[in-house]
Design a protein around this motif. Structure first.
Motif, PDB file in Angstrom:
ATOM      1  N   MET A 132       0.784  -1.350   0.050  1.00 32.26           N
ATOM      2  CA  MET A 132       0.104  -0.107   0.092  1.00 32.26           C
ATOM      3  C   MET A 132       0.684   1.344   0.112  1.00 32.26           C
ATOM      4  O   MET A 132       0.678   1.966  -0.831  1.00 32.26           O
ATOM      5  CB  MET A 132      -1.037  -0.087   1.190  1.00 32.26           C
ATOM      6  CG  MET A 132      -1.740  -1.139   1.286  1.00 32.26           C
ATOM      7  SD  MET A 132      -3.299  -1.328   0.059  1.00 32.26           S
ATOM      8  CE  MET A 132      -4.620  -0.644   1.173  1.00 32.26           C
ATOM      9  N   GLN A 133       1.940   1.235   0.829  1.00 33.97           N
ATOM     10  CA  GLN A 133       2.714   2.483   1.080  1.00 33.97           C
ATOM     11  C   GLN A 133       3.494   2.646  -0.189  1.00 33.97           C
ATOM     12  O   GLN A 133       3.628   3.865  -0.673  1.00 33.97           O
ATOM     13  CB  GLN A 133       3.863   2.399   2.134  1.00 33.97           C
ATOM     14  CG  GLN A 133       3.137   2.354   3.400  1.00 33.97           C
ATOM     15  CD  GLN A 133       2.708   3.695   3.735  1.00 33.97           C
ATOM     16  OE1 GLN A 133       3.081   4.691   3.298  1.00 33.97           O
ATOM     17  NE2 GLN A 133       1.448   3.522   4.722  1.00 33.97           N
ATOM     18  N   LEU A 134       3.988   1.546  -0.920  1.00 38.44           N
ATOM     19  CA  LEU A 134       4.825   1.766  -2.197  1.00 38.44           C
ATOM     20  C   LEU A 134       4.035   2.031  -3.438  1.00 38.44           C
ATOM     21  O   LEU A 134       4.383   2.776  -4.120  1.00 38.44           O
ATOM     22  CB  LEU A 134       5.405   0.355  -2.858  1.00 38.44           C
ATOM     23  CG  LEU A 134       6.776   0.069  -1.826  1.00 38.44           C
ATOM     24  CD1 LEU A 134       7.073  -1.265  -2.071  1.00 38.44           C
ATOM     25  CD2 LEU A 134       7.630   0.968  -2.002  1.00 38.44           C
ATOM     26  N   GLN A 135       2.685   1.967  -3.358  1.00 37.50           N
ATOM     27  CA  GLN A 135       1.659   2.329  -4.394  1.00 37.50           C
ATOM     28  C   GLN A 135       1.568   3.653  -4.088  1.00 37.50           C
ATOM     29  O   GLN A 135       1.102   4.489  -5.253  1.00 37.50           O
ATOM     30  CB  GLN A 135       0.279   1.583  -4.476  1.00 37.50           C
ATOM     31  CG  GLN A 135       0.512   0.086  -4.910  1.00 37.50           C
ATOM     32  CD  GLN A 135      -0.953  -0.835  -4.666  1.00 37.50           C
ATOM     33  OE1 GLN A 135      -1.543  -0.735  -5.692  1.00 37.50           O
ATOM     34  NE2 GLN A 135      -0.833  -1.365  -3.612  1.00 37.50           N
ATOM     35  N   ARG A 136       1.345   4.289  -3.001  1.00 36.58           N
ATOM     36  CA  ARG A 136       1.035   5.582  -2.720  1.00 36.58           C
ATOM     37  C   ARG A 136       2.515   6.489  -3.241  1.00 36.58           C
ATOM     38  O   ARG A 136       2.233   7.550  -3.803  1.00 36.58           O
ATOM     39  CB  ARG A 136       0.942   5.754  -1.393  1.00 36.58           C
ATOM     40  CG  ARG A 136      -0.287   5.455  -0.855  1.00 36.58           C
ATOM     41  CD  ARG A 136      -0.664   5.626   0.561  1.00 36.58           C
ATOM     42  NE  ARG A 136      -1.991   5.119   1.060  1.00 36.58           N
ATOM     43  CZ  ARG A 136      -2.209   4.146   1.783  1.00 36.58           C
ATOM     44  NH1 ARG A 136      -0.951   3.684   2.347  1.00 36.58           N
ATOM     45  NH2 ARG A 136      -3.287   3.633   2.143  1.00 36.58           N
ATOM     46  N   ASN A 137       3.662   5.785  -3.019  1.00 33.92           N
ATOM     47  CA  ASN A 137       4.762   6.642  -3.171  1.00 33.92           C
ATOM     48  C   ASN A 137       5.932   5.566  -3.418  1.00 33.92           C
ATOM     49  O   ASN A 137       6.695   5.147  -2.584  1.00 33.92           O
ATOM     50  CB  ASN A 137       5.241   7.508  -2.077  1.00 33.92           C
ATOM     51  CG  ASN A 137       6.500   8.269  -2.197  1.00 33.92           C
ATOM     52  OD1 ASN A 137       7.053   8.274  -3.314  1.00 33.92           O
ATOM     53  ND2 ASN A 137       6.835   9.089  -1.118  1.00 33.92           N
ATOM     54  N   ALA A 138       6.040   5.206  -4.633  1.00 35.73           N
ATOM     55  CA  ALA A 138       7.286   4.328  -5.141  1.00 35.73           C
ATOM     56  C   ALA A 138       8.790   4.698  -4.856  1.00 35.73           C
ATOM     57  O   ALA A 138       9.559   4.031  -4.701  1.00 35.73           O
ATOM     58  CB  ALA A 138       7.011   4.022  -6.469  1.00 35.73           C
ATOM     59  N   LYS A 139       8.522   6.173  -4.591  1.00 33.73           N
ATOM     60  CA  LYS A 139      10.008   6.744  -4.230  1.00 33.73           C
ATOM     61  C   LYS A 139      10.472   6.827  -2.774  1.00 33.73           C
ATOM     62  O   LYS A 139      11.479   7.282  -2.415  1.00 33.73           O
ATOM     63  CB  LYS A 139      10.364   8.100  -4.774  1.00 33.73           C
ATOM     64  CG  LYS A 139      10.082   7.804  -6.480  1.00 33.73           C
ATOM     65  CD  LYS A 139      10.461   9.494  -7.169  1.00 33.73           C
ATOM     66  CE  LYS A 139      11.782   9.992  -7.060  1.00 33.73           C
ATOM     67  NZ  LYS A 139      12.050  11.177  -7.780  1.00 33.73           N
ATOM     68  N   ILE A 140       9.479   6.127  -1.921  1.00 35.91           N
ATOM     69  CA  ILE A 140       9.712   6.239  -0.652  1.00 35.91           C
ATOM     70  C   ILE A 140      11.270   5.797  -0.346  1.00 35.91           C
ATOM     71  O   ILE A 140      11.465   4.486  -0.663  1.00 35.91           O
ATOM     72  CB  ILE A 140       8.505   5.824   0.161  1.00 35.91           C
ATOM     73  CG1 ILE A 140       8.753   5.906   1.737  1.00 35.91           C
ATOM     74  CG2 ILE A 140       8.463   4.159   0.051  1.00 35.91           C
ATOM     75  CD1 ILE A 140       7.363   5.540   2.510  1.00 35.91           C
TER      76      ILE A 140
END
Length: 147
Positions: free
Chosen positions: A10-18
């Motif tokens: 979920m987090q990677l879909q929100r921001n893959a550059k995290i």
């Protein structure tokens, strides 16, 4: 896949550059543990890749359309769509129509040109997109959601 893997996705879909450090903090794990989980999700094919989302208007493609085709030559239509620079997505489907094509183009004139060029492969029904919404985060399917 457990709840932590789900939250990582979920987090990677929100921001893959995290950063992995920031991701680790969000899922309450150490950075090495998160790196290992992300690597495993990539190796399993759950994460297929990372993309840049571009603004179609800034790419001079402000006209979007969904075109439904009753195709008389599916293979040729597929080849045409895969080679055409305006095509964003192309789906072969079962039912009354055989293809759904999403395009983004410069103008109504270039949309008309696309339709004219595609006519030898089938009968199009064109729908100009006025607005759209796309789900940014997709959760894994769970039987619990339907009990």
């Amino acid at each position: 896949m457990d709840q932590i893997d789900t939250e990582i996705l979920m987090q990677l879909q929100r921001n893959a550059k995290i950063s992995m450090k920031e991701l680790a903090a969000k899922v309450h794990l150490s950075s090495p543990a998160v790196i290992e989980r992300v690597k495993k999700l990539e190796e399993q094919g759950t994460i297929e890749g990372y993309n840049a989302k571009v603004n179609l208007k800034k790419m001079n493609r402000s006209i979007q359309a969904i075109i439904l085709f009753k195709s008389i030559d599916c293979k040729s239509l597929s080849n045409f769509c895969h080679a055409h620079p305006d095509v964003l997505e192309c789906y072969r489907v079962a039912g009354e129509i055989s293809y759904i094509v999403k395009i983004a183009t410069y103008s109504v004139k270039t949309l008309e040109r696309f339709i004219d060029e595609a006519m030898p492969f089938g009968t199009p029904s064109t729908n100009i997109v006025l607005s759209s919404a796309k789900k940014a985060v997709i959760a894994p399917f769970s039987e619990e959601n339907f009990e």
